[in-house]
Design a protein around this motif. Structure first.
Motif, PDB file in Angstrom:
ATOM      1  N   ARG A   1       0.756  -1.222   0.072  1.00 27.65           N
ATOM      2  CA  ARG A   1       0.094   0.109   0.108  1.00 27.65           C
ATOM      3  C   ARG A   1       0.735   1.187  -0.021  1.00 27.65           C
ATOM      4  N   THR A   2       0.067   2.358  -0.245  1.00 29.56           N
ATOM      5  CA  THR A   2       0.801   3.517  -0.384  1.00 29.56           C
ATOM      6  C   THR A   2       1.382   3.820   1.331  1.00 29.56           C
ATOM      7  N   ALA A   3       2.558   4.354   1.468  1.00 29.27           N
ATOM      8  CA  ALA A   3       2.976   4.503   2.696  1.00 29.27           C
ATOM      9  C   ALA A   3       2.270   5.850   3.148  1.00 29.27           C
ATOM     10  N   GLN A   4       2.230   5.976   4.581  1.00 27.25           N
ATOM     11  CA  GLN A   4       1.696   7.256   5.234  1.00 27.25           C
ATOM     12  C   GLN A   4       3.013   7.591   6.218  1.00 27.25           C
ATOM     13  N   GLU A   5       3.139   8.808   6.466  1.00 27.28           N
ATOM     14  CA  GLU A   5       4.030   9.493   7.346  1.00 27.28           C
ATOM     15  C   GLU A   5       4.291   8.871   8.774  1.00 27.28           C
ATOM     16  N   SER A   6       3.199   8.344   9.185  1.00 25.39           N
ATOM     17  CA  SER A   6       3.322   7.738  10.426  1.00 25.39           C
ATOM     18  C   SER A   6       4.018   6.342  10.356  1.00 25.39           C
ATOM     19  N   ASP A   7       4.054   5.623   9.171  1.00 22.27           N
ATOM     20  CA  ASP A   7       4.658   4.518   9.112  1.00 22.27           C
ATOM     21  C   ASP A   7       6.184   4.733   9.380  1.00 22.27           C
ATOM     22  N   LEU A   8       6.807   5.974   9.054  1.00 25.71           N
ATOM     23  CA  LEU A   8       8.080   6.217   9.270  1.00 25.71           C
ATOM     24  C   LEU A   8       8.294   5.998  10.810  1.00 25.71           C
ATOM     25  N   LEU A   9       7.761   6.151  11.691  1.00 25.54           N
ATOM     26  CA  LEU A   9       8.465   6.062  12.997  1.00 25.54           C
ATOM     27  C   LEU A   9       8.438   4.236  13.163  1.00 25.54           C
ATOM     28  N   ILE A  10       7.889   3.599  12.502  1.00 28.21           N
ATOM     29  CA  ILE A  10       8.171   2.238  12.688  1.00 28.21           C
ATOM     30  C   ILE A  10       9.500   1.888  11.848  1.00 28.21           C
ATOM     31  N   VAL A  11       9.502   2.446  10.608  1.00 31.39           N
ATOM     32  CA  VAL A  11      10.714   2.387   9.643  1.00 31.39           C
ATOM     33  C   VAL A  11      12.000   2.526  10.606  1.00 31.39           C
TER      34      VAL A  11
ATOM     35  N   ASP B   1       6.985   8.628  -4.402  1.00 38.71           N
ATOM     36  CA  ASP B   1       6.025   7.709  -4.160  1.00 38.71           C
ATOM     37  C   ASP B   1       6.568   6.690  -3.255  1.00 38.71           C
ATOM     38  N   SER B   2       5.837   6.652  -1.821  1.00 40.69           N
ATOM     39  CA  SER B   2       6.525   5.888  -0.887  1.00 40.69           C
ATOM     40  C   SER B   2       5.429   4.740  -0.696  1.00 40.69           C
ATOM     41  N   TRP B   3       6.082   3.648  -0.463  1.00 40.16           N
ATOM     42  CA  TRP B   3       5.240   2.406  -0.250  1.00 40.16           C
ATOM     43  C   TRP B   3       5.630   1.663   0.798  1.00 40.16           C
ATOM     44  N   VAL B   4       4.784   0.814   1.338  1.00 42.93           N
ATOM     45  CA  VAL B   4       5.200  -0.200   2.475  1.00 42.93           C
ATOM     46  C   VAL B   4       4.236  -1.591   1.971  1.00 42.93           C
ATOM     47  N   VAL B   5       5.129  -2.643   2.208  1.00 44.37           N
ATOM     48  CA  VAL B   5       4.770  -3.871   2.316  1.00 44.37           C
ATOM     49  C   VAL B   5       4.414  -4.161   3.891  1.00 44.37           C
ATOM     50  N   THR B   6       3.210  -4.676   3.827  1.00 45.80           N
ATOM     51  CA  THR B   6       2.629  -5.160   5.272  1.00 45.80           C
ATOM     52  C   THR B   6       2.341  -6.670   5.174  1.00 45.80           C
ATOM     53  N   LEU B   7       2.635  -7.283   6.308  1.00 47.52           N
ATOM     54  CA  LEU B   7       2.329  -8.772   6.619  1.00 47.52           C
ATOM     55  C   LEU B   7       1.593  -8.703   7.857  1.00 47.52           C
ATOM     56  N   ARG B   8       0.242  -9.393   7.703  1.00 45.89           N
ATOM     57  CA  ARG B   8      -0.808  -9.469   8.482  1.00 45.89           C
ATOM     58  C   ARG B   8      -0.861  -8.112   8.917  1.00 45.89           C
ATOM     59  N   GLU B   9      -0.954  -7.043   8.478  1.00 45.00           N
ATOM     60  CA  GLU B   9      -1.339  -5.699   8.695  1.00 45.00           C
ATOM     61  C   GLU B   9      -0.158  -4.998   9.311  1.00 45.00           C
ATOM     62  N   GLU B  10       0.980  -5.635   9.641  1.00 47.01           N
ATOM     63  CA  GLU B  10       2.198  -4.959   9.969  1.00 47.01           C
ATOM     64  C   GLU B  10       3.208  -4.538   9.193  1.00 47.01           C
ATOM     65  N   VAL B  11       3.550  -3.350   9.221  1.00 51.58           N
ATOM     66  CA  VAL B  11       4.693  -2.680   8.455  1.00 51.58           C
ATOM     67  C   VAL B  11       5.994  -3.656   8.334  1.00 51.58           C
ATOM     68  N   ALA B  12       6.499  -4.065   7.119  1.00 48.77           N
ATOM     69  CA  ALA B  12       7.432  -5.067   7.144  1.00 48.77           C
ATOM     70  C   ALA B  12       8.314  -4.765   5.964  1.00 48.77           C
TER      71      ALA B  12
ATOM     72  N   ALA C   1      14.541   4.050  -4.110  1.00 48.23           N
ATOM     73  CA  ALA C   1      15.486   4.913  -2.991  1.00 48.23           C
ATOM     74  C   ALA C   1      14.889   4.210  -1.543  1.00 48.23           C
ATOM     75  N   ARG C   2      15.645   4.261  -0.651  1.00 47.13           N
ATOM     76  CA  ARG C   2      15.292   3.846   0.626  1.00 47.13           C
ATOM     77  C   ARG C   2      14.690   2.675   1.141  1.00 47.13           C
ATOM     78  N   LEU C   3      14.969   1.547   0.073  1.00 48.53           N
ATOM     79  CA  LEU C   3      14.594   0.549   0.378  1.00 48.53           C
ATOM     80  C   LEU C   3      15.042  -0.420   1.603  1.00 48.53           C
ATOM     81  N   ILE C   4      14.089  -0.860   2.307  1.00 45.92           N
ATOM     82  CA  ILE C   4      14.550  -1.546   3.651  1.00 45.92           C
ATOM     83  C   ILE C   4      13.391  -2.647   3.887  1.00 45.92           C
ATOM     84  N   VAL C   5      13.814  -3.627   4.535  1.00 42.55           N
ATOM     85  CA  VAL C   5      12.917  -4.797   5.007  1.00 42.55           C
ATOM     86  C   VAL C   5      13.131  -4.888   6.662  1.00 42.55           C
ATOM     87  N   ALA C   6      12.046  -5.034   7.354  1.00 38.75           N
ATOM     88  CA  ALA C   6      12.378  -5.064   8.818  1.00 38.75           C
ATOM     89  C   ALA C   6      13.106  -6.099   8.962  1.00 38.75           C
ATOM     90  N   PRO C   7      14.180  -6.051  10.096  1.00 40.74           N
ATOM     91  CA  PRO C   7      15.047  -7.113  10.542  1.00 40.74           C
ATOM     92  C   PRO C   7      14.393  -8.395  10.681  1.00 40.74           C
TER      93      PRO C   7
END
Length: 153
Positions: free
Chosen positions: A5-15, A52-63, A79-85
């Motif tokens: 989904r399209t990322a939201q600024e609030s997702d940046l806290l998680i990232v 354009d910023s995007w997130v992958v969610t896994l069971r609704e968790e930003v991953a 740019a700035r591609l990252i996967v949760a550890p």
């Protein structure tokens, strides 16, 4: 369930919580972001409004997180591609990169580019498997210690 989904600024806290030191921060954002991360300044530092910023969610968790940055001449920069550890090596980086490629192609991109550090072997293998190759950095790109790769559409 995996979703993109399209990322939201609030997702940046998680990232930002996935980054534990300056070296990881630089690998993610180059020279634009210093560690510890200044969350209020982060959107400007990563070109939030121009990208354009995007997130992958896994069971609704930003991953995973990534951006497409428009560049001159019909080029888009991944740019700035990252996967949760906790979710690395699960194919989420591939899913997000494929989505970014498809999105850029839909917007009639002519070339896609990205930066990757030479010791990031998994990422390099992923990008090569998708058709990216190492090329010289164009003059209009910022200098970087990372290698420069492109994908011709």
């Amino acid at each position: 369930m995996i979703d993109i989904r399209t990322a939201q600024e609030s997702d940046l806290l998680i990232v930002s919580q996935w980054l534990r030191n300056q070296a990881e921060c630089e690998m993610w954002a180059g020279h634009r972001v210093l560690y510890p991360i200044d969350l209020p300044a982060l959107p400007d530092a990563i070109q939030w409004s121009e990208s354009d910023s995007w997130v992958v969610t896994l069971r609704e968790e930003v991953a995973a997180f990534g951006q497409l940055v428009p560049k001159p001449g019909g080029r888009f920069h991944i740019a700035r591609l990252i996967v949760a550890p906790d979710h690395r090596a699960e194919g989420l980086g591939r899913r997000l990169t494929e989505h970014l490629l498809a999105t850029a192609v839909e917007t009639e991109a002519s070339v896609l580019s990205l930066n990757v550090f030479a010791d990031n072997y998994r990422a390099i293998a992923l990008y090569r498997s998708l058709g990216f190759s190492e090329t010289d950095r164009p003059a209009d790109e910022h200098e970087s210690l990372a290698d420069y790769m492109t994908y011709e559409v």
